[in-house]
Scaffold this motif. Structure first.
Motif, PDB file in Angstrom:
ATOM      1  N   TYR A   1       0.831  -1.207   0.000  1.00 28.92           N
ATOM      2  CA  TYR A   1       0.000   0.000   0.000  1.00 28.92           C
ATOM      3  C   TYR A   1       0.866   1.258   0.000  1.00 28.92           C
ATOM      4  CZ  TYR A   1      -2.744   3.759   2.098  1.00 28.92           C
ATOM      5  OH  TYR A   1      -3.324   4.974   2.379  1.00 28.92           O
ATOM      6  N   LEU A   2       1.881   1.305   0.861  1.00 29.26           N
ATOM      7  CA  LEU A   2       2.735   2.493   0.968  1.00 29.26           C
ATOM      8  C   LEU A   2       3.526   2.735  -0.316  1.00 29.26           C
ATOM      9  CD1 LEU A   2       4.042   2.098   4.633  1.00 29.26           C
ATOM     10  CD2 LEU A   2       2.346   3.748   3.796  1.00 29.26           C
TER      11      LEU A   2
ATOM     12  N   SER B   1       3.683   8.523  -1.556  1.00 27.99           N
ATOM     13  CA  SER B   1       3.813   9.872  -1.014  1.00 27.99           C
ATOM     14  C   SER B   1       3.142   9.951   0.354  1.00 27.99           C
ATOM     15  CB  SER B   1       3.154  10.868  -1.973  1.00 27.99           C
ATOM     16  OG  SER B   1       2.791  12.045  -1.314  1.00 27.99           O
ATOM     17  N   PRO B   2       3.810  10.539   1.339  1.00 32.67           N
ATOM     18  CA  PRO B   2       3.180  10.691   2.663  1.00 32.67           C
ATOM     19  C   PRO B   2       1.879  11.489   2.607  1.00 32.67           C
ATOM     20  CG  PRO B   2       5.532  11.189   2.776  1.00 32.67           C
ATOM     21  CD  PRO B   2       5.190  11.020   1.324  1.00 32.67           C
ATOM     22  N   GLU B   3       1.778  12.412   1.666  1.00 36.57           N
ATOM     23  CA  GLU B   3       0.560  13.228   1.558  1.00 36.57           C
ATOM     24  C   GLU B   3      -0.664  12.358   1.239  1.00 36.57           C
ATOM     25  OE1 GLU B   3       3.405  14.080  -0.163  1.00 36.57           O
ATOM     26  OE2 GLU B   3       3.996  15.650   1.269  1.00 36.57           O
TER      27      GLU B   3
ATOM     28  N   GLU C   1      -5.658   9.689   3.435  1.00 40.88           N
ATOM     29  CA  GLU C   1      -6.559   8.554   3.653  1.00 40.88           C
ATOM     30  C   GLU C   1      -6.566   8.057   5.096  1.00 40.88           C
ATOM     31  OE1 GLU C   1      -6.844   6.242  -0.594  1.00 40.88           O
ATOM     32  OE2 GLU C   1      -5.420   5.481   0.884  1.00 40.88           O
ATOM     33  N   PHE C   2      -5.637   8.553   5.893  1.00 42.77           N
ATOM     34  CA  PHE C   2      -5.420   8.005   7.233  1.00 42.77           C
ATOM     35  C   PHE C   2      -6.670   8.039   8.103  1.00 42.77           C
ATOM     36  CE2 PHE C   2      -3.963   8.076  11.645  1.00 42.77           C
ATOM     37  CZ  PHE C   2      -3.113   6.984  11.660  1.00 42.77           C
TER      38      PHE C   2
END
Length: 195
Positions: free
Chosen positions: A95-96, A101-103, A108-109
Motif C-alpha cells: 500500500y505504501l 507519497s506521505p501526503e 486517507e489516514f
C-alpha cells in the motif's frame, strides 16, 4: 514429510513464506495481469487466514486434546501468528509503495477502514516482537495478558477488510467463521471451568 515438518522450524517458516514468494513472483513476471490490486488483496487474505488459524488453535486444543495435529499447532502457533503479522506488514508495504507519497497516505489516514487497519497493525507489533521464548520467560503472566490483544486486533483486521473491500461478502463470511471460532472457544472454556 509431515514428521520432518513436525520437527523442523525452518521448514515451517519456508512453508509460511511460500505465498509471499508467489505474490512477489507473479507481480514481477506478469505485472499487467497480476498488479497492485491482486497483490494487496492476496497479502491481506493471507494475513487474515493465518490470524484465523492462530485463533482456532485454542478451540481445537480444547476439543481434540490428544490429537497430534493439535499438539503440533500448539507448538507452532507463535510462528503462524508472526507469519500473519508478516503478511499484514507486506500488505502495508505494498500500500505504501503504491501511494508513494506521505501526503496521499495522510489524506486517507482518517477514513474508517484505514484507521482500523493501522490500529490493527499497531496492536500486532508488540505481539510479533514478543512471540519468542525469551519474552515468554521474562514476561511470565504478563505475556498472556499482552497477547490477549490479538482479539481486538482481529476485530479491527476484519473491520478493515469489510470497509475496504469492493464486495465485502467474502469478508463477512470470514467474520462468521471467526465468530464461530470464538463462540466455540468461550463455550468450551466456560464448560471446562464448571467441570
Amino acid at each position: 514429510m509431515f514428521s520432518a515438518l513436525k520437527r523442523s522450524r525452518p521448514l515451517v517458516w519456508l512453508l509460511l513464506t511460500l505465498p509471499a514468494l508467489w505474490i512477489g513472483l507473479r507481480w514481477a513476471i506478469t505485472p499487467g495481469e497480476y498488479g497492485y490490486g491482486h497483490a494487496i488483496a492476496d497479502s491481506g487474505d493471507w494475513a487474515a487466514w493465518l490470524l484465523m488459524a492462530t485463533l482456532a488453535v485454542t478451540p481445537l486444543r480444547l476439543v481434540f486434546k490428544r490429537s497430534g495435529l493439535t499438539l503440533w499447532l500448539m507448538r507452532r502457533r507463535r510462528e503462524i501468528g508472526v507469519a500473519s503479522f508478516g503478511y499484514a506488514a507486506l500488505h502495508t508495504a505494498i500500500y505504501l509503495v503504491r501511494k508513494g507519497s506521505p501526503e496521499y497516505v495522510l489524506a486517507e489516514f482518517t477514513t474508517p477502514y484505514m484507521l482500523a487497519g493501522w490500529a490493527a497493525l499497531a496492536l500486532f507489533v508488540p505481539l510479533a516482537l514478543t512471540s519468542n521464548d525469551v519474552s515468554v520467560r521474562l514476561m511470565r503472566r504478563g505475556w498472556k495478558r499482552l497477547h490477549r490483544l490479538v482479539y481486538p486486533a482481529a476485530v479491527l483486521t476484519f473491520a478493515h477488510w469489510v470497509w475496504s473491500a469492493f464486495d465485502p461478502t467474502t469478508a463477512w463470511i470470514h467474520i462468521g467463521i471467526l465468530a464461530a471460532i470464538e463462540i466455540v472457544r468461550i463455550a468450551l472454556q466456560r464448560a471446562q471451568r464448571v467441570m
